[in-house]
Design a protein around this motif. Structure first.
Motif, mmCIF file in Angstrom:
data_model
loop_
_atom_site.group_PDB
_atom_site.id
_atom_site.type_symbol
_atom_site.label_atom_id
_atom_site.label_comp_id
_atom_site.label_asym_id
_atom_site.label_seq_id
_atom_site.Cartn_x
_atom_site.Cartn_y
_atom_site.Cartn_z
ATOM 1 N N LEU A 158 72.776 -66.362 11.795
ATOM 2 C CA LEU A 158 72.234 -66.394 10.377
ATOM 3 C C LEU A 158 73.231 -66.595 9.173
ATOM 4 O O LEU A 158 72.976 -67.362 8.253
ATOM 5 N N GLU A 159 74.720 -66.172 9.490
ATOM 6 C CA GLU A 159 75.451 -66.872 8.528
ATOM 7 C C GLU A 159 75.661 -68.367 8.280
ATOM 8 O O GLU A 159 75.994 -68.585 7.492
ATOM 9 N N THR A 160 75.532 -68.867 9.542
ATOM 10 C CA THR A 160 75.820 -70.464 9.375
ATOM 11 C C THR A 160 74.443 -70.922 8.769
ATOM 12 O O THR A 160 74.817 -72.071 7.718
ATOM 13 N N ARG A 161 73.416 -70.458 8.652
ATOM 14 C CA ARG A 161 72.223 -70.658 8.033
ATOM 15 C C ARG A 161 72.681 -70.634 6.818
ATOM 16 O O ARG A 161 72.305 -71.418 5.620
ATOM 17 N N ASP A 162 72.983 -69.444 6.213
ATOM 18 C CA ASP A 162 73.363 -69.146 4.859
ATOM 19 C C ASP A 162 74.387 -70.056 4.313
ATOM 20 O O ASP A 162 74.116 -70.710 3.191
ATOM 21 N N GLY A 163 75.530 -70.562 5.233
ATOM 22 C CA GLY A 163 76.348 -71.473 5.115
ATOM 23 C C GLY A 163 75.624 -72.897 4.561
ATOM 24 O O GLY A 163 76.046 -73.507 3.498
ATOM 25 N N ALA A 164 74.832 -73.338 5.325
ATOM 26 C CA ALA A 164 74.201 -74.706 5.102
ATOM 27 C C ALA A 164 73.319 -74.560 3.762
ATOM 28 O O ALA A 164 73.320 -75.519 3.015
ATOM 29 N N ILE A 165 72.389 -73.522 3.486
ATOM 30 C CA ILE A 165 72.041 -73.260 2.397
ATOM 31 C C ILE A 165 73.000 -73.339 0.996
ATOM 32 O O ILE A 165 72.683 -74.181 0.005
ATOM 33 N N LYS A 166 74.017 -72.648 1.205
ATOM 34 C CA LYS A 166 74.796 -72.631 0.171
ATOM 35 C C LYS A 166 75.425 -74.077 0.093
ATOM 36 O O LYS A 166 75.714 -74.590 -1.157
ATOM 37 N N ALA A 167 75.944 -74.808 1.028
ATOM 38 C CA ALA A 167 76.270 -76.263 0.967
ATOM 39 C C ALA A 167 75.299 -77.137 0.308
ATOM 40 O O ALA A 167 75.517 -78.055 -0.495
ATOM 41 N N ALA A 168 74.030 -76.951 0.571
ATOM 42 C CA ALA A 168 72.969 -77.903 0.024
ATOM 43 C C ALA A 168 73.034 -77.599 -1.585
ATOM 44 O O ALA A 168 72.490 -78.407 -2.564
ATOM 45 N N ILE A 169 73.267 -76.154 -2.042
ATOM 46 C CA ILE A 169 72.949 -75.858 -3.399
ATOM 47 C C ILE A 169 74.342 -76.371 -4.101
ATOM 48 O O ILE A 169 74.129 -76.946 -5.216
ATOM 49 N N LEU A 170 75.589 -76.598 -3.564
ATOM 50 C CA LEU A 170 76.800 -77.177 -4.148
ATOM 51 C C LEU A 170 76.419 -78.368 -4.125
ATOM 52 O O LEU A 170 76.869 -79.252 -5.251
ATOM 53 N N ARG A 171 75.810 -79.149 -3.182
ATOM 54 C CA ARG A 171 75.475 -80.644 -3.413
ATOM 55 C C ARG A 171 74.627 -80.721 -4.387
ATOM 56 O O ARG A 171 74.985 -81.875 -5.054
ATOM 57 N N TYR A 172 73.692 -80.232 -4.535
ATOM 58 C CA TYR A 172 72.852 -80.301 -5.785
ATOM 59 C C TYR A 172 73.511 -80.178 -7.113
ATOM 60 O O TYR A 172 73.633 -81.342 -7.885
ATOM 61 N N TRP A 173 74.579 -79.313 -7.413
ATOM 62 C CA TRP A 173 75.252 -79.335 -8.659
ATOM 63 C C TRP A 173 76.237 -80.367 -8.566
ATOM 64 O O TRP A 173 76.403 -80.840 -9.532
ATOM 65 N N ASN A 205 75.714 -83.745 -6.997
ATOM 66 C CA ASN A 205 74.947 -84.968 -6.974
ATOM 67 C C ASN A 205 73.977 -84.801 -8.078
ATOM 68 O O ASN A 205 73.784 -86.157 -8.941
ATOM 69 N N GLU A 206 73.325 -83.876 -8.589
ATOM 70 C CA GLU A 206 72.391 -84.219 -9.427
ATOM 71 C C GLU A 206 72.697 -83.602 -10.934
ATOM 72 O O GLU A 206 72.257 -84.107 -11.882
ATOM 73 N N ARG A 207 73.620 -82.648 -10.880
ATOM 74 C CA ARG A 207 73.980 -82.074 -12.217
ATOM 75 C C ARG A 207 75.268 -82.587 -12.646
ATOM 76 O O ARG A 207 75.789 -82.235 -13.610
ATOM 77 N N ARG A 208 76.041 -83.392 -11.721
ATOM 78 C CA ARG A 208 77.171 -84.254 -11.956
ATOM 79 C C ARG A 208 78.382 -83.079 -12.195
ATOM 80 O O ARG A 208 79.230 -83.598 -13.288
ATOM 81 N N VAL A 209 78.267 -81.975 -11.820
ATOM 82 C CA VAL A 209 79.336 -80.930 -12.004
ATOM 83 C C VAL A 209 80.643 -81.259 -11.000
ATOM 84 O O VAL A 209 80.462 -81.464 -9.653
#
Length: 78
Positions: free
Chosen positions: A7-22, A24-28
């Motif tokens: 479950l924690e690796t799943r949470d980590g994958a979700i966190k990584a996807a959110i950070l990628r959004y910030w 790649n998309e939000r250019r942070v």
């Protein structure tokens, strides 16, 4: 690997996807801002996990089942 680790690796994958959004998309790109986002995600996932165990699981199962399930998540190997 324990179920909780899975479950924690799943949470980590979700966190990584959110950070990628910030990034790649939000250019942070500011490291300090990204660290703040990452720290907030860690805190929110921790709080969400605690809420899930305390508030959500007891709505679906009786207390003994919740305790057994949480024990299995911590102890049982996948």
């Amino acid at each position: 690997m324990r179920w909780i680790d899975l479950l924690e690796t799943r949470d980590g994958a979700i966190k990584a996807a959110i950070l990628r959004y910030w990034i790649n998309e939000r250019r942070v790109t500011d490291e300090e801002h990204l660290k703040e986002i990452s720290d907030n995600l860690d805190r929110l996932f921790k709080e969400g996990g605690e809420d899930w165990a305390k508030d959500y699981l007891p709505r679906m199962f009786d207390r003994d089942t919740v305790d057994n399930l949480l024990g299995e998540l911590r102890d049982r190997q996948v």
